[in-house]
Design an enzyme around this catalytic site. Structure first.
Site, short mmCIF file in Angstrom:
data_model
loop_
_atom_site.label_atom_id
_atom_site.label_comp_id
_atom_site.label_asym_id
_atom_site.label_seq_id
_atom_site.Cartn_x
_atom_site.Cartn_y
_atom_site.Cartn_z
N CYS A 113 -30.07 18.56 -17.30
CA CYS A 113 -31.03 19.61 -17.04
C CYS A 113 -30.53 20.58 -15.96
O CYS A 113 -29.55 21.28 -16.18
CB CYS A 113 -32.38 18.98 -16.67
SG CYS A 113 -33.78 20.10 -16.78
N HIS A 114 -31.15 20.63 -14.79
CA HIS A 114 -30.72 21.49 -13.69
C HIS A 114 -29.67 20.81 -12.80
O HIS A 114 -29.17 21.44 -11.88
CB HIS A 114 -31.92 21.91 -12.84
CG HIS A 114 -32.82 22.90 -13.50
ND1 HIS A 114 -33.72 22.55 -14.48
CD2 HIS A 114 -32.97 24.23 -13.32
CE1 HIS A 114 -34.38 23.62 -14.88
NE2 HIS A 114 -33.94 24.66 -14.19
#
Length: 188
Positions: A113-114
């Site tokens: 994800c991030h």
């Protein structure tokens, strides 16, 4: 899940408040189920706050702080996402050095994800094929990465995925890479 054996291996999970809870707990359980010892490493001792998207979730006990550990202590690293978590980690020089050292030691790293924001700060994505949450595409490309929109990507021991929907594939590939161990081409 992979049938790879991680007995005798020790995997660090680096996170701070604001991590996406399922992106820590699902890989944690997969790695533990495969036989590894796992430790939650953070910036400060105590508890850190998990998130379910934009809602507070559970708090988790930190096992060790990043200034107490070294990449030499572990066989691999997991970087969960969430927006606040990697944004805070990438501003901490000790955390960034910790991440970079896994690459210098040719050890597998998994980021979802991030999570790759911290990889950008560590300057370890240049010329690598990666994926992430779509909003990081330009950041990763500007850091020299070849960004693709795929469920899971593995480039010489660096495993990346886009989002919680990709967790099953992410966990399987991370366990596989941790079982494989060091990668000669995994460099900072």
């Amino acid at each position: 899940m992979s049938d790879k054996n991680l007995n005798g291996k020790k995997i660090a999970f680096l996170a701070t408040c604001g991590f996406e809870q399922c992106e820590l707990t699902q890989p944690w359980e997969a790695v533990k189920k495969a036989g590894a010892t796992v430790e939650l490493v953070s910036l400060k001792s105590g508890k850190i706050q998990g998130m379910n998207h934009d809602e507070k979730a559970d708090k988790f006990d930190v096992d060790r702080t990043v200034d107490q550990v070294s990449a030499e202590d572990y066989d691999g690293l997991v970087l969960p996402g969430g927006v606040a978590n990697p944004d805070t980690l990438r501003t901490n020089d000790v955390a960034v050095d910790f991440v970079r050292d896994f690459f210098k030691q040719h050890k597998p790293v998994a980021a979802i994800c991030h999570g790759p924001w911290t990889l950008i700060e560590a300057d370890v994505v240049r010329d690598r094929k990666v994926t992430s949450w779509p909003s990081l595409k330009t950041d990763l490309q500007n850091a020299g990465a070849n960004w693709v929109d795929e469920e899971v990507v593995c480039d010489e021991g660096l495993v990346t995925s886009r989002c919680p929907d990709d967790l099953e594939a992410f966990c399987c590939k991370a366990v596989e890479e941790f079982a494989e161990g060091k990668h000669a081409e995994q460099v900072a």
